[in-house]
Design an enzyme around this catalytic site. Structure first.
Site, mmCIF file in Angstrom:
data_model
loop_
_atom_site.group_PDB
_atom_site.id
_atom_site.type_symbol
_atom_site.label_atom_id
_atom_site.label_comp_id
_atom_site.label_asym_id
_atom_site.label_seq_id
_atom_site.Cartn_x
_atom_site.Cartn_y
_atom_site.Cartn_z
ATOM 1 N N ASP A 123 0.845 -1.186 0.000
ATOM 2 C CA ASP A 123 0.000 0.000 0.000
ATOM 3 C C ASP A 123 0.887 1.245 0.000
ATOM 4 O O ASP A 123 2.088 1.159 0.292
ATOM 5 C CB ASP A 123 -0.939 0.011 1.215
ATOM 6 C CG ASP A 123 -2.189 0.847 0.964
ATOM 7 O OD1 ASP A 123 -3.183 0.286 0.476
ATOM 8 O OD2 ASP A 123 -2.156 2.062 1.237
ATOM 9 N N ASP A 173 -7.244 -4.441 -5.287
ATOM 10 C CA ASP A 173 -8.472 -3.830 -4.780
ATOM 11 C C ASP A 173 -8.314 -2.327 -5.001
ATOM 12 O O ASP A 173 -7.854 -1.594 -4.131
ATOM 13 C CB ASP A 173 -8.634 -4.163 -3.292
ATOM 14 C CG ASP A 173 -9.965 -3.671 -2.740
ATOM 15 O OD1 ASP A 173 -10.785 -3.174 -3.523
ATOM 16 O OD2 ASP A 173 -10.166 -3.763 -1.519
ATOM 17 N N CYS A 219 -15.045 -1.399 -5.157
ATOM 18 C CA CYS A 219 -16.329 -1.310 -4.458
ATOM 19 C C CYS A 219 -17.176 -0.245 -5.152
ATOM 20 O O CYS A 219 -17.837 0.569 -4.519
ATOM 21 C CB CYS A 219 -16.154 -1.012 -2.977
ATOM 22 S SG CYS A 219 -15.180 0.454 -2.595
#
Length: 435
Positions: free
Chosen positions: A269, A315, A368
């Protein structure tokens, strides 16, 4: 706190949200309550519920206030919500704005005139434009229409409803049945999620974070849709896996469980705080086959590990349109420019992460979001540019992950939505690199 004091505090919270329009509402609320430690947990919940109720209906409330000539303020938004959404009437509003101890001061003559014009009007007014009626931002309407077609009204209604509390059982420490029993012993009833073999759905909002089951790492809070993305990764014992854009490592935790703590996972990340949170979660869950790495400008970590991972999960950062139930402020904060910038960022991330996949390995791209530009259009662009990758049909990916029942959805990609699957809105594509 008295009911009127709670309303006054909710108005103060709304004003705090208004003063920081680009910050996530939950972060603003955390700061708000941290500065008011005298407010107990029950009162905090009641205050937040009232404020979130206004935030959920903000587009419609703004429409009504505009039509009576009023500029929105925390006080007028709360009064309008009480009138239009709660049916309190002028009597109920005036009983809340008494000016008594800890209560909001009485409505001014001008405020009272505005609020009186709202009394008796329907919240869902027939003259509202489509975006306001559906409670979606204008910029998102074309993408939502492309995604849902004639089902858009039902989809929009699902995106503004309340979200369930889903838990993922940590199979490194327990079973779903044992975890459910442990939670029940602490007064928290659950039911198995319909799709995820690891999921439990809490019947009503309960303090899961305070339970021994959570503290001992038996369960993690994770929406069922997010669990299914980790399931589609099909991470197996002994594999080498990269969780790109790992955030707080929710999917890293899930994949570590499917790997039985055997093999290696790299949680990557760009955020130091997120990776710090990930480290704590990994420790609590008993995960010892994962490491974290901070991706920085000029970092050669990815280049040095090219074509060496069996699975790479991306993601990707996105508009979060699929999570509007949980983050209703996001539909107010996010703009069309944000969408354009995110699509560009997703493309760069996907291209870079793909270089990590070994021949025969799989790249799982997920968001998402429920907007095609961030989802299937992004994947099709990637496949056009990368002839060495091919999409794996959802049914095949579902079967390869060891699932015997029908996959949640049809076609090549997994596209979940609240109204059709009971999960947050998620998208996932499984892409395999040719051997």
């Amino acid at each position: 706190m008295t009911p009127t004091a709670r309303i006054a505090a909710a108005i103060a919270l709304l004003d705090a949200l208004e003063s920081a329009p680009r910050r996530p509402a939950d972060a603003v609320a955390n700061d708000f309550f941290r500065a008011r430690r005298f407010i107990g947990s029950g009162d905090r919940r009641a205050i937040a519920d009232r404020a979130w109720g206004v935030v959920r209906e903000r587009a419609r409330l703004d429409w009504h206030l505009d039509h009576v000539g009023a500029a929105p303020s925390g006080r007028l938004l709360m009064a309008a919500h009480m009138i239009l959404a709660e049916g309190a009437g002028m009597t109920g509003v005036e009983a809340a704005f008494t000016g008594g101890q800890y209560a909001e001061r009485p409505l001014s003559a001008e405020e009272r005139r505005f609020v009186a014009k709202l009394d008796g009007r329907p919240l869902h007014h027939p003259r509202m434009d489509e975006a306001t009626r559906l409670n979606v931002p204008e910029w998102a309407l074309p993408g939502l229409r492309a995604r849902f077609g004639e089902g858009l009204p039902a989809a929009a209604a699902g995106l503004e409803g309340s979200a369930p509390l889903d838990l993922r059982v940590n199979l490194l420490r327990t079973t779903r049945e044992t975890a459910a029993a442990a939670l029940a012993a602490e007064g928290i009833e659950t039911a198995p999620t319909p799709f995820s073999p690891w999921g439990l759905r809490v019947a009503e909002r309960r303090p899961v974070l305070a339970t021994r089951a959570f503290e001992e790492g038996l369960v993690e809070i994770q929406d069922e849709g997010s669990q299914l993305i980790a399931l589609l990764a099909d991470a197996r014992p002994g594999m080498k896996v990269a969780d790109y854009c790992a955030g707080a490592a929710g999917k890293t935790l899930a994949m570590a469980a499917t790997m039985g703590n055997r093999g290696r996972i790299a949680a990557l990340d760009v955020s130091v705080p997120r990776l710090a949170g990930a480290t704590k979660r990994l420790k609590r869950a008993g995960v010892d086959n994962a490491e974290t790495h901070l991706l920085e400008a000029g970092d050669r970590w990815v280049k040095r590990r090219a074509a060496s991972f069996d699975r790479v999960l991306v993601d990707a950062p996105c508009t979060g349109t699929g999570t509007w139930r949980r983050n209703p402020d996001a539909r107010l904060r996010t703009t069309e420019r944000d969408l354009e910038e995110l699509i560009t960022k997703q493309r760069a991330i996907l291209d870079r992460a793909a270089s990590l996949v070994r021949p025969g390995g799989k790249l799982i791209y997920a968001t998402c979001s429920v907007l095609p530009g961030e989802d299937d259009e992004q994947v099709r662009r990637f496949l056009d540019d990368h002839g060495d990758f091919a999409a794996v049909d959802l049914a095949q990916a579902w079967s390869e992950a060891g699932m015997s029942g029908p996959a949640p959805g049809e076609g090549t990609f997994m596209a979940l939505a609240p109204h059709s699957h009971g999960t947050d809105g998620f998208f996932a594509a499984v892409l395999q690199r040719r051997p």
